[in-house]
Design an enzyme around this catalytic site. Sequence first.
Site, short mmCIF file in Angstrom:
data_model
loop_
_atom_site.label_atom_id
_atom_site.label_comp_id
_atom_site.label_asym_id
_atom_site.label_seq_id
_atom_site.Cartn_x
_atom_site.Cartn_y
_atom_site.Cartn_z
N ASP B 332 1.67 11.25 0.63
CA ASP B 332 1.49 12.63 -0.02
C ASP B 332 1.76 13.67 1.31
O ASP B 332 1.49 13.30 2.31
CB ASP B 332 0.15 12.61 -0.87
CG ASP B 332 0.06 13.90 -1.06
OD1 ASP B 332 0.80 14.33 -2.00
OD2 ASP B 332 -1.07 14.32 -1.18
N THR B 334 0.17 17.30 0.83
CA THR B 334 -0.67 18.01 0.90
C THR B 334 -1.87 17.28 1.14
O THR B 334 -2.24 16.33 0.47
CB THR B 334 -0.86 18.87 -0.26
OG1 THR B 334 0.23 19.00 -0.64
CG2 THR B 334 -2.11 19.92 -0.22
N PHE B 654 -5.80 27.28 -14.48
CA PHE B 654 -4.53 26.63 -13.88
C PHE B 654 -4.20 25.25 -14.47
O PHE B 654 -5.03 24.31 -14.76
CB PHE B 654 -4.60 26.31 -12.23
CG PHE B 654 -3.43 25.95 -11.75
CD1 PHE B 654 -2.52 26.72 -11.12
CD2 PHE B 654 -3.25 24.53 -11.65
CE1 PHE B 654 -1.39 26.44 -10.66
CE2 PHE B 654 -2.32 24.25 -10.81
CZ PHE B 654 -1.27 25.00 -10.36
N ASP B 804 5.24 19.32 -3.93
CA ASP B 804 5.61 20.69 -3.69
C ASP B 804 6.91 20.82 -3.68
O ASP B 804 7.78 19.94 -3.89
CB ASP B 804 5.18 20.68 -2.09
CG ASP B 804 3.93 21.49 -1.95
OD1 ASP B 804 3.52 22.10 -2.78
OD2 ASP B 804 3.19 21.15 -1.06
N ARG B 913 8.72 17.99 -5.66
CA ARG B 913 8.60 18.21 -7.08
C ARG B 913 8.23 16.71 -7.93
O ARG B 913 8.88 16.83 -8.88
CB ARG B 913 9.69 18.92 -7.42
CG ARG B 913 9.70 20.16 -6.93
CD ARG B 913 9.45 21.25 -7.93
NE ARG B 913 9.59 22.49 -7.38
CZ ARG B 913 8.66 23.32 -7.05
NH1 ARG B 913 7.48 22.99 -6.73
NH2 ARG B 913 8.91 24.73 -6.58
N LYS B 919 5.97 9.44 -8.64
CA LYS B 919 5.46 8.81 -7.16
C LYS B 919 5.40 7.14 -7.34
O LYS B 919 5.82 6.56 -6.59
CB LYS B 919 4.22 9.22 -6.76
CG LYS B 919 4.33 10.95 -6.34
CD LYS B 919 3.31 11.15 -6.06
CE LYS B 919 3.22 12.78 -5.35
NZ LYS B 919 1.91 13.34 -4.83
N ASP B 939 -4.46 11.65 -0.81
CA ASP B 939 -5.67 12.15 -1.03
C ASP B 939 -6.20 12.54 -2.43
O ASP B 939 -7.34 12.85 -2.54
CB ASP B 939 -6.20 13.40 0.08
CG ASP B 939 -5.51 14.72 -0.23
OD1 ASP B 939 -4.37 14.53 -0.95
OD2 ASP B 939 -5.97 15.67 0.07
#
Lengths: 365, 1362
Positions: B332, B334, B654, B804, B913, B919, B939
């Site tokens: 990952d 981030t 969000f 991202d 994205r 994933k 994480d």
Amino acid sequence: MKNKTNVLPREGEAQPSRCPDNTAFKQQRLPAWKPQLTIASVLSSFFLTGAFCLTVGVCLVLSANSVREIQIDYSDKCSDCSKLRENSSNWNKECHCSVNFTLKENILGDVFMYYGLQNFYQNHRRYVISRSDAQLLGRNVNIQRSYCAPFSTYRNGTPMAPCGAIANSIFNDTINLFYNHNSSVIQVPLLKTGNSWWTDKNVKFRNPESYNLSSAFAAGTARPPYWQKPVYLLDEEDERNNGYLNDDFIIWMRVSAFATFRNLYRRVRRVRHFTEGLPAGNYTFHISYNFPVTRFKGRKHVILSTVVWSGGSNPFLGIAYLVSGTAATLTGFVITGIHLKLRKKKTYFQRRCESCFICLQRSLH
Amino acid sequence: MVLNWFPLVEVFHKEITMLPLVIVLLASMIKDAIEDYRKYQYDKTINFTKTRVYDKEEHAYVEKCWKDVRVGDFVQLQCNEIVPADILLLYSSDQNGICHLETANLDGETNLKQRRVVTGFSSQDTVFEPEFFQNTIICEMPNNDLNKFKGDMEQPDHEQVGLNIENLLLRGCTIRNTEAAAGIVIYAGHETKAMLNNSGPRYKRSRIEQRMNRDIFLCVGLLFVMCLVGAVGHGIWTGKFWEHPPYDVPDWNGNFVAPVLAGFYMFLTMIILLQILIPISLYVSIELVKLGQVFLIHNDIDLYDEEADLPIQCRALTITEDLGQIQYIFSDKTGTLTENKMVFRRCTVDGLEFSHQENDRRLKTQKALDLDREDFTKLQHFTLPPMNLGRAATVKPSTMRPLRRCQSDRARTQGHTRSRSVGRRDSSQSQVAFSSPIEKDVTPDSRLLRQVREAALQTESFSPFIHMKTSTSFTDFFLALAICNSVLVSTATAPRQRVTIPPPIKPSGITLEKIHQIFQRLKLASLSQSFSSSQSSSQLGASFSAKNTEEPLAVLESCDNENDSSASSGGQELQDKGSTEIGTASLDEVFRSATNTSLPTDFCYEAESPDEAALVYAAQAYGFILVSRTPEQVTVQLPQGTLLTFDILYTLGFDSVRRRMSVVVRHPLTKEIVVYTKGADSIIMDLLDNSTKGNISSDKRLKRIKERTQKHLDYYAHDGLRTLCIAKKVLNEDDFQKWANFRREAEAAIENRDELLIETAQHLETKLTLLGATGIEDRLQDGVPDTIVSLREAGIKVWVLTGDKQETAVNIAYSCKLLNQRDTVFTINTENKETCESLLNLTLEEVKKNYEYDKPQRKLFGIIPTSFSAPEAPSPEFGLVIDGRTLDVIFQGGLEEKFLALARRCRSVLCCRSTPLQKSMVVKLVRRQLKAMTLSIGDGANDVSMIQAANVGIGISGQEGMQAVMASDFAISRFKHLKKLLLVHGHWCYARLAKMVIYFFYKNVCYVNLLFWYQFFCGFSGSTMIDYWQMIFFNLFFTSVPPLLFGALDRDVSAETLLRLPELYKNGQNSEIYNLSTFIITMLDAFYQSLVCFFVPYLMYKDSDIDVFSFGNPINTISLLTILLHQALEMKTWTVLQLVVMICSVAFYLIFSIIYNAACLLCSPPTNPYWIMERQLKDPIFYLLCLITPVIALLPRFFIFALRGTLGASLVLKAQQIEKLPKEQQDLEIQKLRSRKEATSGAPVASPASNDDLDQSSSHLCVSPFLPSAAALPPRDTENQGVSASNPLGRRTHDEGCYFFNRWAEEESAATDSSAGPSSGHQPLVASRETAPGQDGGKLTKDYLKNFHYGSHRRSVSSVTL
């Protein structure tokens, strides 16, 4: 690392840090010896092994060669006897025969007399277990529950003493040795006791406690089916060699490892003519032929042999040492050769390599 | 085992036969029992925890154990109690009907969450009375979704109230900040969501174990063959006799068995006899060894994170050795590669960029300070480093703050220690997330500050119109930053005490009114500069020192008056300079006092995502301080010190679909309804108000702002910053009411409520006005590039799967060296299947071409290593960038194979994205199709599926909660730990375990074959020459400990060398130690050794008077020695422990044999090895045999080892040899090895150091082309010149970077080149590229030429963005 953890303020003393201990074991930094197969260590190990093996091998071969041994196959020598024994109904008929042989030279030292059997699978699983150690210890046990079956009791319930297939099939030839000395026949004095292991005789085998051996056995036990006489009559001359304590019996009960084997039968008693061993000359075996071998294509031998520190006449160990010693030495040479060849190449290669590397660096800077 | 109970085939005692199995089972039983007991203890404490449950008979709450809590019970909870079941909240002591929860037990998030009392109950002022509860609750079946709950409550009057997760207290959470709460139990016990989520540890089967199982089947086959040989042999042997010999003992009844039947029985007997061939104990041994390995990994101090006080957690106990075989890493981005510590770096407001250089500098010094501190000693705690003092003396209030902060010394010293993690250890500290100075302190950009100040001062000289606009934008921008979030505020002195009531300074009615008046007046005068008016933070900072809490009201009073006057004067006489001056002067005073009073304590912000916190801190730095937040209100302190309380009308949280959040507030002064929206730039940009409203100039202006902002955003993205756009919208009352009705309906809806909510939200978030954008740096974790380089050298392919966006991901990839500047990067972005397919084909061909071009060369090198001479041109490496949409096309269109064919040839793959599902699909694809060992590291909750899909899942216990850790097999705290975990521990664990497994097979086969060979000499009757006890003990005790120790402790290469030579990892990757060929070789070796061990004694004792057990005893001894010496040969590390164990094994064998042979007369009738050992120990032959046999047995193996040692064939051996050398020579050798490696593999032959330098310099320079100091053009761009058709996207950003730089140097020539604009599509900007080299002077032209030479090789193919 340790310093750093110490530096930390100790407010959280109550809940100790979860930082792992910095010990050599936990950090896998225990001082260690890392054996390396460098050329030196390899070569020295090979050559040392080689040298050692060769030395020991030579000694062993020499000592094995000093053993004198005579082996006589008598299974067919008494042809009528062997025929007689083929039929098991003749079990109580006696059969004697004699075998002559000549010693060309003296056999010096202690001479041991063995009987040898071929193709007799004493190591057969069901045979090996067919015994009762407890019974042989003189204990009064219910052999019905032991491994002796079917040689444990007769139909009428009388237990066999000793029970089991091993005891039942005991080697029952009697062999006597005569020395033809100047046309007179001298019986070579043979020791029939002291041939078995001391521990067997004194610990492993015990006669039942009784005032008299025959009464101990006669009451309630019977001889095994193949036996000609009951166990308490195995040696009528020597009370201490009778019953379960009979040396021949004890030795037979120690089942041998292979189908071809020998068992110590007698030792030559070193008296009079035989103080030095067996002198050269003509000898005769007088054999009472009882043990049938033709049924299973077996052979019987009688063997006279001396013994050295390295065992019997078998030269194998010495040869093994010699061969492996030679192999190790040869390998050592081979490795040396390879190493020398490679080193030449390597240095050449390395030099080139380094020069390339240097060139490269120069070109880069 | 069962066979042995049939008398016909019985070999041994029934009881004895069971022994090994019993012991094996016992060992695992004990292990499990201990684990279970611990669990039981834990369960007991939980079950007997008391809670207060309402008792109908006693009409009061009584104490009850947790286990007695039933569904429908009423439970009362106090503050800091743990919730015993899933409880519907019916009462809270909080006046707003809110109950605060800490969900750390569930997801590891330490921030507080709010739960509301069910509507209808919140109004109760009295304590909730269960007696009167007559409602019916209908809810969904228990499920494991922690974030969803649906239900209805039917009140007696048949009114239905919807229930959702907001009303539910989940089991395991802790009540905080709420004195008392009560509710009804909805789910209890195992039906609670927390329990349903707890799937327990997973048992994965490692690759070695899979292979082992296969080999065990091979062993079974072998066993079968051996048994068959025995059976046939016995049949024939028995059939030979026409009469039964005396040694052929009949069965119990005196009957003989027919040969065929005897053969069949023998087959069964042999199975019993030879069953040791199947290493049952291997399973237990492996478990034990793995426990040991896990223990050692767990205790590795290098994998311990000091900041978080967390060692590595090994959650899976069974797959340690898989760490040594990883081929693909899926990471990952981030929080994994980056720290997920968001640092506010830049912002653009109103089309103006503020680069925050001071902040940059501060961050750098901070970092340096951290480093310093780590090296310094204790003393440093008491004296501040001079740097820090210096900074404190300057005008930065933010740096002062830490001094007075809630944090302890430790947090202070340790730079970016999160006090949250510290807090775990030290309860006295506050438990606040995201509060390290590096995140909290933002040094305001002087230009922006000046801008803000000038906005106030220059009112006179410029037309008020523009300035009003600018200043409102500024104000709104920072207000939005402060308001538009879900940050919770707590004060430092009273940690965890949420500031729900604005501080006492909250002005009395009069003052508020006055302020209100001022604002209205100001507004009338179309001036709201007082919002943003010139309060330099220096004054703010200075004011900190003077603490004056005595007179807040008085001061405020006075300030109000003055403010009043100044404002009025400002309103009336706009151009009056003097009065303004007076006004500002007085304002200064006001601020001083106000800040004083309103900041009696420092605020700690708890945010759900770190970037929110970063933005709030940024706003704080500019004086917009978030003071308190309740669901209804949010209070913000303005730079002037006034407190504004906004009524929050709606918060649209969000979500990943909308990718933005909005807050609808009512402005307290203007009474306007304002929507502040914050979200991903691409989304916000699309939602901006594009309608032309007639006013051309303002339209133009807006358009320009938008374009500029977009440009800035692109630059931020290129720089690896996370971008967020801030926008606002003013609603009129009617529209809002309309929308609010809508919204309420949606909220009340039961079916597809979520969709409706999203729809309403989208409805609102349109026609926004852009305020600005922020760039938040997601800091790269320590050592990430280094780790990635090492992992790659180790032959591991690293893929990054991130949600991202492409630009950010690509840039992070460059900065962490996932992609190299030399690499050819293919980018595939398409939504069309055909295009995708043809693109894949095209690129694949291109890649293949290169591969084929390379391959023969490599082979040449492989065969004749001497032939390598002049370094060939470096072959291009490939990178692949692909986005989520394309992945969808690939997965749906059945293009997986093509994708894989391409991807496996690429050095690294970047999936941007991508959704969590994608994933995990990518991971599964690689795992299944390529049959590769995969490792996922992540994480966050979005990585969970990926972590679970991989062979090895690694969770980073970072800031995004515990879900990833919960799902993982190993949890580490930093990405860099992966290096040691894989390269060292992985290698070791693999090497150890593989060797041990192979050794176990060898051992069993070797030993059992001894028995097998004997069958040829005993008529295949199943005899054994070794006493059964000794036989069992042989495996159980005499030879079991050394391999265990070996499996846990052996180190073939030291950790340092492993880290320095990552290539060593390939050893495990290719399963070099344990594969079919090594297995077969070992089996053959085992056969050979057993042959030797049997036949040397056999030939020795042949024809002698040896008895069965006297023959077996030396064999047993010899094989013990051989097996142990074999182990000794395998062992690469001899510590005292190993030596002792080795010696002990032999000694134990001897002692046991001696005692057993002396003491046991009737131990295991009928076999009786009495006195055999003692007798043989007196026999020289025994010793001679014991000497020669192992030598013969091990000679071939030793010879091969020696040969390998001389030839130096494998890298591991070389590494071992290197270790022997002195330090300096080691370095040289390693350097040599590496350089040779590179040369042979066709990689750039340039020395790695210089290569690195190049990369570093380029990336370093590229980081901030905005900086005027970065005078040189980034070399990356010069490199790109040579590329005939490089990635247009990447290059576009490069070009813009340069272009920007040039423009910045000219101090913002506002003209925008339309062709360079972001909206101009992806056409490469030829002109600026051509001019670029000219600008960077002659110094770089040389480089450029050189690069050009390289460049010709780096022919990038294409990237088509459709």
